[in-house]
Design a protein around this motif. Structure first.
Motif, PDB file in Angstrom:
ATOM      1  N   TRP A 212       8.412   8.026  -2.031  1.00 41.41           N
ATOM      2  CA  TRP A 212       6.962   7.914  -1.859  1.00 41.41           C
ATOM      3  C   TRP A 212       6.648   6.606  -1.155  1.00 41.41           C
ATOM      4  O   TRP A 212       7.358   5.614  -1.355  1.00 41.41           O
ATOM      5  CB  TRP A 212       6.258   8.040  -3.213  1.00 41.41           C
ATOM      6  CG  TRP A 212       6.500   9.411  -3.756  1.00 41.41           C
ATOM      7  CD1 TRP A 212       7.475   9.788  -4.639  1.00 41.41           C
ATOM      8  CD2 TRP A 212       5.843  10.615  -3.341  1.00 41.41           C
ATOM      9  NE1 TRP A 212       7.471  11.154  -4.820  1.00 41.41           N
ATOM     10  CE2 TRP A 212       6.466  11.693  -4.036  1.00 41.41           C
ATOM     11  CE3 TRP A 212       4.799  10.921  -2.456  1.00 41.41           C
ATOM     12  CZ2 TRP A 212       6.076  13.021  -3.871  1.00 41.41           C
ATOM     13  CZ3 TRP A 212       4.391  12.234  -2.290  1.00 41.41           C
ATOM     14  CH2 TRP A 212       5.034  13.281  -3.003  1.00 41.41           C
TER      15      TRP A 212
ATOM     16  N   GLY B 192       5.036   1.092  -2.570  1.00 39.64           N
ATOM     17  CA  GLY B 192       6.249   0.338  -2.919  1.00 39.64           C
ATOM     18  C   GLY B 192       6.949  -0.016  -1.624  1.00 39.64           C
ATOM     19  O   GLY B 192       7.500   0.859  -0.955  1.00 39.64           O
TER      20      GLY B 192
ATOM     21  N   ILE C 262      10.658   7.925   5.261  1.00 36.93           N
ATOM     22  CA  ILE C 262      11.138   7.956   3.871  1.00 36.93           C
ATOM     23  C   ILE C 262      11.617   9.360   3.547  1.00 36.93           C
ATOM     24  O   ILE C 262      10.935  10.345   3.875  1.00 36.93           O
ATOM     25  CB  ILE C 262       9.998   7.550   2.905  1.00 36.93           C
ATOM     26  CG1 ILE C 262       9.493   6.151   3.257  1.00 36.93           C
ATOM     27  CG2 ILE C 262      10.463   7.628   1.452  1.00 36.93           C
ATOM     28  CD1 ILE C 262       8.104   5.871   2.725  1.00 36.93           C
TER      29      ILE C 262
ATOM     30  N   MET D 206      13.339  -4.139   6.036  1.00 41.58           N
ATOM     31  CA  MET D 206      12.029  -3.484   5.904  1.00 41.58           C
ATOM     32  C   MET D 206      11.236  -3.588   7.204  1.00 41.58           C
ATOM     33  O   MET D 206      11.258  -4.609   7.876  1.00 41.58           O
ATOM     34  CB  MET D 206      11.249  -4.112   4.748  1.00 41.58           C
ATOM     35  CG  MET D 206       9.864  -3.498   4.508  1.00 41.58           C
ATOM     36  SD  MET D 206       9.820  -1.677   4.485  1.00 41.58           S
ATOM     37  CE  MET D 206      10.837  -1.303   3.061  1.00 41.58           C
ATOM     38  N   HIS D 207      10.518  -2.509   7.536  1.00 39.85           N
ATOM     39  CA  HIS D 207       9.499  -2.586   8.586  1.00 39.85           C
ATOM     40  C   HIS D 207       8.188  -2.067   8.022  1.00 39.85           C
ATOM     41  O   HIS D 207       8.099  -0.918   7.605  1.00 39.85           O
ATOM     42  CB  HIS D 207       9.905  -1.782   9.819  1.00 39.85           C
ATOM     43  CG  HIS D 207       8.912  -1.939  10.938  1.00 39.85           C
ATOM     44  ND1 HIS D 207       8.676  -3.162  11.520  1.00 39.85           N
ATOM     45  CD2 HIS D 207       8.082  -1.062  11.544  1.00 39.85           C
ATOM     46  CE1 HIS D 207       7.742  -3.023  12.454  1.00 39.85           C
ATOM     47  NE2 HIS D 207       7.363  -1.763  12.481  1.00 39.85           N
TER      48      HIS D 207
ATOM     49  N   ARG E   5       7.957   3.459   9.242  1.00 37.48           N
ATOM     50  CA  ARG E   5       8.981   3.622   8.193  1.00 37.48           C
ATOM     51  C   ARG E   5       9.065   5.090   7.827  1.00 37.48           C
ATOM     52  O   ARG E   5       8.036   5.708   7.522  1.00 37.48           O
ATOM     53  CB  ARG E   5       8.636   2.769   6.960  1.00 37.48           C
ATOM     54  CG  ARG E   5       9.611   2.946   5.793  1.00 37.48           C
ATOM     55  CD  ARG E   5       9.480   1.835   4.731  1.00 37.48           C
ATOM     56  NE  ARG E   5       8.125   1.691   4.242  1.00 37.48           N
ATOM     57  CZ  ARG E   5       7.739   1.930   2.983  1.00 37.48           C
ATOM     58  NH1 ARG E   5       8.609   2.319   2.066  1.00 37.48           N
ATOM     59  NH2 ARG E   5       6.479   1.755   2.634  1.00 37.48           N
TER      60      ARG E   5
ATOM     61  N   ALA F  50       9.783  -2.430  -0.206  1.00 42.34           N
ATOM     62  CA  ALA F  50      10.851  -3.357  -0.588  1.00 42.34           C
ATOM     63  C   ALA F  50      10.833  -4.581   0.314  1.00 42.34           C
ATOM     64  O   ALA F  50      10.722  -4.466   1.536  1.00 42.34           O
ATOM     65  CB  ALA F  50      12.201  -2.649  -0.503  1.00 42.34           C
TER      66      ALA F  50
ATOM     67  N   CYS G 185      12.939  -6.846   1.903  1.00 44.25           N
ATOM     68  CA  CYS G 185      14.365  -6.999   2.209  1.00 44.25           C
ATOM     69  C   CYS G 185      14.535  -7.285   3.701  1.00 44.25           C
ATOM     70  O   CYS G 185      13.564  -7.408   4.428  1.00 44.25           O
ATOM     71  CB  CYS G 185      15.133  -5.745   1.776  1.00 44.25           C
ATOM     72  SG  CYS G 185      14.547  -4.207   2.515  1.00 44.25           S
TER      73      CYS G 185
END
Lengths: 489, 489
Positions: free
Chosen positions: B419, B422, B415, B429-430, B413, B424, B426
């Motif tokens: 940060w 956290g 970003i 998401m991976h 992932r 998500a 959904c």
């Protein structure tokens, strides 16, 4: 030195080839990594064109290729010409897969500040695994499951460079195919070839190798699995190993068609298919039994691909000798030739000898198991190991009853009134199954075979200009995507 | 006997629980198998309703659950209430996944007799793996990655029964959650719970277990991998192990926001997140360094989840003691409390100490690595092991240049200006990444986590009346499918 051998004479044929030493393996993998960096960054549509160029090159060399492979495999012109076509077709299918773009499984979730906690913008797609794919070629398909086979085509399509460990059964064919593919690729080092058993060991333990594909025996697959377990960094192993491919003939099935279809499927390519029908359950009765005897008597054996494979078959037939011999084909001609053999036993005796009796015997041998009542079959089928396929013959879907459920848990492909040999290269094909048919839940044939060489990346609040085109707003590549939970085309 | 412990006092808390012996594990797995047969045959829409009933039951017990978990984890009311909500939300997401139906990846290729050889009708979809899923619960999320966590929710959604090996850090919470979930399920034995280390060994080696999920340390994951390698039948292992989650701060990033965001992410939950930012690369300069010192000084430590985890953190901080200490938070209160610590070094010294220095230190510790030029970063980032996440802080996407490519190969992932703590829940998401972040290319969070527990079946010329609804002509369930090569919604 490594030599090919003519199965018709058992004599060496073609050029003497050098085994690749450890330094050689390292050089070839490093060259693949270097070529792979550019390939990985090549847009999918351009990779598709490159795959089509490979397909064209293979098709253009079919006259030369079938003859070369026939010397080393004795599989004959018709089969080998067809197999080159199929191999080229696999590259074309993956070109279509790349252009369609659904293979990256693009998912976009827009930010949602009304949730607690607020949800960021998250987008996900699959990319090529970051390194080299190792492919272990099979003996029985010198084109379609070898140097330029489905593993190689799908890994190149994914964006990975490939290094193939040649099968010793057709080393000269392997060299020639590698040369043709390398010449057709935009970066020739995207395909490397190594020869020799130690080279295979070095390859699968190389730190730059990120995944391995294999088609072969249970013993061979287990050996590679052990080598992978010794690695510092584990890698996924996509092995397609043994399979007995149970066939269940129900009482309504037409006797003559079943018998002739069985004999044909059993002896195709001297039975050297991972989808060969190794066990057939039939209703007790003289008519079908006699039809099988007659149909199998009309078949002929032939030379197997390698001395070791011939010896394995003879050992397997020996093992099955504890059962009664039901039918035999004509002996084949040639040094490594074998004879098709079908054994028979009843369901009770078969069950007593499980699991040993149900081990795969690679070649044109099968067991016919007679049953009295359909209801007796389920507990026996439950005890079979996983297979690539399971087949039902019946003219009445209701007759299959709850057998469908147990067969569905035992095999990756269910066939109705057909035969397991012959694996269509299409979007929906699944060529895999529970252990020992396969070491994973992935397929090695068909469009989704590309998934083995891909891994997802999620992008969180990532700037539009840095996102891959597949994930940009507006869908510039027009690919199917899931957006905010809904599939869009 | 097994006891929970209060991290604030180090004293036992709650009921004394019995370790599950081998016979007990076998009974629980057998009950799960029996319940699983009916569950597997339950239509997806009904499974969705059952998952929502579980979500409702968890939410209805939040007052009781947070207090019970707080006694065993000291994570506090706000965090634990939120985590119960998140855990219920995971069940609701998978209910949506089931109703959408895209998760079975239905593919239909109609017969095509114009091809050579003619192509049969082939249809493919995914089904639940045929057996029990073993789940090894994590310590740091007593709800969201434990008995009713994402592994359990996704496996139940897939149609598999689940047996969880409870984490010793919260055994009473585990028992209570299991009871609530079992009472809410149509077949209570779809969820089994075992306690004790030997029970975990028995579980993962049980012949009816077909896959295992794990969230924890690299050492723990390797131990389970070894147990799986000893099995007669190999099974897939979906482990989420260690991760250092590199953060790259580029020169354009705002100093104050980076410093305060970093301090908050580092110390959240006493740093006990697999996505904790363990290494942050920052441009050399007094301003950011001083801002970090100030922001971290404003944080406080707290009791860790277990004595062993506390000892692991102190050992890790000792190891990092070869670097200069840059910043410290306030000491936490309680028996197993620790203090946040940030160390600093320059890029050259950091590189010399690789790979050892970049090993994960689980807890609120991080290394700040200063660099002079962005161009120096790439070769160092190339040498990092895989992580769950990689983060870039910058106000100028062009500044990131070719770092994006290397980070993309190092983490699951990416970003931007956020940060990593956290995650998500959904569709996109991976939560995974290259080894040692994950043992596979699958995710353990988000909608596609269900894919771990599914395997495909192809149906060849299969009669319409025996096909699953997902594959019937006319699409009676109205699910997204690929038909003759095109995605249809």
């Amino acid at each position: 030195m490594i030599y090919g051998h003519d199965p018709r004479t058992g004599e060496p044929v073609g050029a003497a080839l050098t085994e690749t030493d450890s330094a050689g393996v390292d050089l070839i993998v490093s060259a693949a990594i270097a070529a792979g960096a550019a390939w990985r960054a090549t847009p999918a549509a351009e990779r598709a064109s490159a795959l089509e160029a490979v397909a064209d090159a293979l098709a253009a060399h079919v006259d030369e290729l079938w003859q070369l492979a026939d010397q080393e495999t004795a599989l004959g012109e018709v089969r080998l010409r067809g197999e080159v076509g199929r191999t080229a077709g696999q590259f074309r299918l993956f070109a279509n897969v790349l252009r369609d773009g659904g293979y990256v499984e693009a998912i976009i979730d827009h930010a949602n500040s009304s949730l607690t906690p607020p949800q960021p913008d998250v987008r996900r797609m699959k990319h090529a695994l970051p390194g080299v794919v190792a492919v272990f070629a099979a003996s029985n398909f010198p084109f379609a499951f070898s140097v330029a086979g489905g593993d190689t085509a799908s890994a190149l399509a994914a964006g990975c460079p490939v290094v193939v460990k040649a099968h010793p059964g057709h080393p000269n064919t392997s060299e020639r195919v590698a040369k043709i593919v390398r010449d057709a690729l935009p970066y020739p080092d995207l395909l490397g070839l190594v020869q020799g058993m130690q080279a295979g060991v070095d390859l699968v333990q190389h730190p730059s190798v990120v995944a391995a594909g294999f088609t072969g025996s249970v013993a061979g697959g287990k050996a590679i699995q052990k080598l992978i377990e010794q690695r510092e960094t584990p890698i996924p192993f996509f092995g397609e190993l043994g399979s007995v491919n149970p066939v269940v003939v129900l009482p309504s099935a037409p006797v003559k068609e079943v018998a002739s279809g069985f004999a044909g499927s059993l002896t195709l390519g001297v039975g050297q298919f991972c989808t060969n029908p190794g066990i057939m359950f039939v209703p007790e009765g003289d008519e079908l039994r006699e039809a099988i005897v007659e149909a199998v008597a009309g078949t002929a054996g032939g030379p197997m691909l390698a001395e070791r494979i011939r010896d394995g078959y003879l050992g397997g037939v020996d093992r099955l000798g504890e059962l009664r011999l039901l039918a035999e084909g004509k002996p084949g001609e040639g040094s490594w030739a074998v004879t098709p053999k079908v054994f028979i036993t009843d369901l009770g005796s078969f069950e007593e000898k499980l699991p040993r009796i149900a081990e795969e015997c690679f070649g044109p041998a099968s067991i016919v198991v007679t049953y009295q009542e359909i209801s007796e079959l389920r507990p026996v089928l439950e005890r079979l190991e996983g297979s690539l396929t399971a087949t039902v013959h019946s003219t009445d879907p209701e007759e299959a009853g709850d057998l469908v459920d147990v067969l569905g848990r035992k095999a990756g492909r269910l066939i109705w009134n057909g035969w397991p040999t012959g694996v269509a290269v299409c979007w929906a094909m699944h060529h895999g199954g529970p252990w020992p048919a396969s070491t994973s839940t992935f397929t090695s044939v068909g469009a989704t075979a590309i998934q083995r060489w891909l891994g997802p990346t999620a992008y969180q609040d990532w700037p539009e200009e840095l996102l891959p085109d597949e994930l940009k707003d507006g869908n510039p590549l027009s690919i199917p995507r899931r957006v905010d939970g809904r599939t869009q085309v």
